[in-house]
Design a protein around this motif. Sequence first.
Motif, PDB file in Angstrom:
ATOM      1  N   ALA A   1      19.184  41.658  83.519  1.00 51.91           N
ATOM      2  CA  ALA A   1      18.054  42.592  83.551  1.00 51.91           C
ATOM      3  C   ALA A   1      16.813  41.909  84.117  1.00 51.91           C
ATOM      4  N   ARG A   2      16.601  40.666  83.728  1.00 51.01           N
ATOM      5  CA  ARG A   2      15.443  39.930  84.243  1.00 51.01           C
ATOM      6  C   ARG A   2      15.587  39.682  85.743  1.00 51.01           C
ATOM      7  N   ALA A   3      16.790  39.355  86.195  1.00 47.52           N
ATOM      8  CA  ALA A   3      17.020  39.136  87.626  1.00 47.52           C
ATOM      9  C   ALA A   3      16.798  40.432  88.403  1.00 47.52           C
ATOM     10  N   PHE A   4      17.234  41.555  87.845  1.00 48.20           N
ATOM     11  CA  PHE A   4      17.024  42.846  88.494  1.00 48.20           C
ATOM     12  C   PHE A   4      15.535  43.159  88.589  1.00 48.20           C
ATOM     13  N   ALA A   5      14.803  42.911  87.512  1.00 51.33           N
ATOM     14  CA  ALA A   5      13.365  43.179  87.513  1.00 51.33           C
ATOM     15  C   ALA A   5      12.652  42.303  88.544  1.00 51.33           C
ATOM     16  N   GLU A   6      13.059  41.046  88.649  1.00 56.22           N
ATOM     17  CA  GLU A   6      12.452  40.155  89.641  1.00 56.22           C
ATOM     18  C   GLU A   6      12.768  40.614  91.061  1.00 56.22           C
ATOM     19  N   ALA A   7      14.003  41.036  91.303  1.00 56.54           N
ATOM     20  CA  ALA A   7      14.384  41.520  92.634  1.00 56.54           C
ATOM     21  C   ALA A   7      13.625  42.795  92.980  1.00 56.54           C
ATOM     22  N   ARG A   8      13.471  43.666  92.005  1.00 56.89           N
ATOM     23  CA  ARG A   8      12.733  44.909  92.241  1.00 56.89           C
ATOM     24  C   ARG A   8      11.272  44.608  92.543  1.00 56.89           C
ATOM     25  N   SER A   9      10.690  43.708  91.782  1.00 56.49           N
ATOM     26  CA  SER A   9       9.294  43.344  91.997  1.00 56.49           C
ATOM     27  C   SER A   9       9.101  42.721  93.379  1.00 56.49           C
ATOM     28  N   GLU A  10      10.029  41.870  93.775  1.00 57.64           N
ATOM     29  CA  GLU A  10       9.947  41.245  95.097  1.00 57.64           C
ATOM     30  C   GLU A  10      10.066  42.295  96.200  1.00 57.64           C
ATOM     31  N   ALA A  11      10.983  43.240  96.029  1.00 60.61           N
ATOM     32  CA  ALA A  11      11.153  44.298  97.033  1.00 60.61           C
ATOM     33  C   ALA A  11       9.909  45.176  97.110  1.00 60.61           C
ATOM     34  N   GLU A  12       9.327  45.493  95.969  1.00 64.06           N
ATOM     35  CA  GLU A  12       8.113  46.315  95.966  1.00 64.06           C
ATOM     36  C   GLU A  12       6.967  45.609  96.671  1.00 64.06           C
ATOM     37  N   SER A  13       6.836  44.309  96.431  1.00 64.80           N
ATOM     38  CA  SER A  13       5.741  43.582  97.079  1.00 64.80           C
ATOM     39  C   SER A  13       6.020  43.374  98.569  1.00 64.80           C
ATOM     40  N   ARG A  14       7.257  43.163  98.933  1.00 68.47           N
ATOM     41  CA  ARG A  14       7.601  42.936 100.334  1.00 68.47           C
ATOM     42  C   ARG A  14       7.410  44.198 101.165  1.00 68.47           C
TER      43      ARG A  14
END
Length: 132
Positions: free
Chosen positions: A102-115
């Motif tokens: 879940a933490r890895a998914f949240a980090e990936a989502r956050s990175e995609a949103e910022s990118r």
Amino acid sequence: MGITKRGAAWEWLHSWWMLFIFMPFAITSFFAFLFIGIKVRNRKWIMYGIIYFFIFAFGFVLPDLPGVFIVVPLWAVTIIHGFKVRPLYLIQLDVYKDHVEARAFAEARSEAESRFHAPKQSIQDIHIRKEQ
């Protein structure tokens, strides 16, 4: 019936550490408890691993017969203890892996949103328009 929602194959795959408790005369039993304790960060199992190591080492340095009277019962105790903690270990490992995933998914989502400069919004705020 499985212990976790991940299924029997996952459970047996993550129970390989039990092979250590079956090694003759508890030679590696302590390692099994150290491994599972470290893997799921359970201090109690780490302590059992340390205690089992010292009991084994004490029995190993004694002369033949007294050493056997310590090591053989220790071997039986670690086998029983291993079967007793296996379900608890699998549940703790499942919860731990869920948290990590879940933490890895949240980090990936956050990175995609910022990118991609996507606005941060929940899934409930997204409306799908019907084409007419």
